[in-house]
Scaffold this active site. Structure first.
Site: not given
Length: 350
Positions: A94-96, A102, A123
């Site tokens: 995952y990323c933001w 991601s 996130y």
């Protein structure tokens, strides 16, 4: 296709081997999914630089330069941090917001043959689930709170109960603070978001059909605020009142707080502002005991002149039901074992 999660327990119950946070180190330090490792595809400076280019020059240029950095950093992670994984490895990334960072990293992992997936919404989705769990919905757990004056070894009692298989929520441990004026711990407190992540993860591990024992706290532990759902449940929780003699409590606290009792400058800094509440004469007496190095007398004076009056005042404003009282004969190992056995019996009857 990105994986969607509709509630926090289902996200925490994932069956992936590793959770990878590809956000920058600064984003990761503030908060992350419990257990996630940080393999940033853009470091702090790179992320700031790409953001500046995106706003001030060109979105296209930012994406082009960002892609080069992302794939370069991802290749380094694959060559070093991830090189030991076999073909069946299954990571969740995952990323933001579940977008380019991601997505790009997950695509690379998939091309190798690893069974990588990305969290839909990243996130931000996770934080929405945490907020819903701790801020919007009532907790599905039944709490019972250990209450009592400062120095009744409630935290140690929680540890003892946990070793007996009782479901225990250690709020002070999660907050890395002993919950008092002198309660600072080495390393400092986590961010509010990180505290909530640890709290939500702990609650999701519990069986809602069984009681969860927690220490009675105020709405803040150090600088951290108890989220509304937990605070509402804690305020309504039945109490088991723990008591011990002033002599036993003094002996216990002298050992438990030896770090700060041995730091005269820190003690003076913490206690001097209490002149407005306790008066100059009282605080001057404390400072004299600090100078004399009399930890025993200082500890007892702090309880009698500050902690106990504060506790009594707060409890007068609290209408929680006291369902049982447990008197500690001593606060040593034998005394804690006896208290824990007594609390266990009380829990079985509730």
């Amino acid at each position: 296709m990105a994986l969607s999660f509709t509630d926090l327990p289902s996200l925490f119950a994932h069956d992936f081997d590793t959770v990878i946070d590809v956000r920058s180190p600064a984003e990761y330090v503030e908060d992350h999914l419990p257990g996630a490792i940080n393999l940033p595809v853009l470091d702090n400076d790179e992320r700031a630089e790409i953001g500046t280019i995106y706003v001030q020059k060109s979105p296209f240029l930012a994406r082009k330069l960002g892609a080069a950095l992302v794939f370069r950093n991802a290749a380094n992670h694959i060559e070093h941090s991830l090189s030991h994984h076999e073909g069946g490895w299954k990571p969740l990334v995952y990323c933001w917001r579940g977008g380019q960072r991601s997505g790009s990293f997950t695509w690379m992992l998939q091309q190798i043959g690893w069974r990588a997936e990305v969290v839909d919404g990243g996130y931000r989705t996770y934080r929405r689930l945490v907020n819903g769990f701790l801020y919007d919905d009532p907790l599905p757990h039944r709490l019972v709170a250990l209450d009592g004056y400062t120095g009744t070894a409630k935290t140690d009692l929680l540890t003892n109960l946990n070793s007996r298989g009782v479901q225990v929520l250690d709020l002070e441990g999660l907050a890395n603070h002993r919950g008092s004026l002198l309660g600072e711990m080495p390393g400092g407190q986590p961010s509010q978001k990180a505290f909530e992540s640890a709290l939500a993860a702990a609650l999701c591990r519990f069986d809602p059909a069984r009681t969860v024992v927690v220490e009675a706290e105020s709405s803040k532990i150090g600088t951290l605020i108890l989220p509304p759902s937990l605070w509402a449940a804690l305020r309504a929780a039945p109490r088991i009142q723990i008591s011990a003699s002033i002599e036993a409590r003094t002996d216990y606290l002298v050992g438990a707080y030896d770090d700060i009792l041995s730091d005269a400058e820190r003690l003076r800094d913490r206690l001097s502002p209490l002149r407005a509440h306790r008066g100059h004469e009282v605080v001057d007496g404390w400072l004299s005991l600090i100078e004399a190095g009399d930890k025993q007398t200082l500890t007892r004076a702090l309880m009698e002149q500050h902690y106990d009056p504060s506790y009594a005042k707060s409890r007068r404003a609290c209408s929680a039901d006291v369902v049982a009282r447990v008197e500690a004969s001593a606060l040593n190992t034998a005394g804690l074992n006896a208290m824990a056995a007594r609390v266990e019996k009380i829990l079985d009857q509730l």
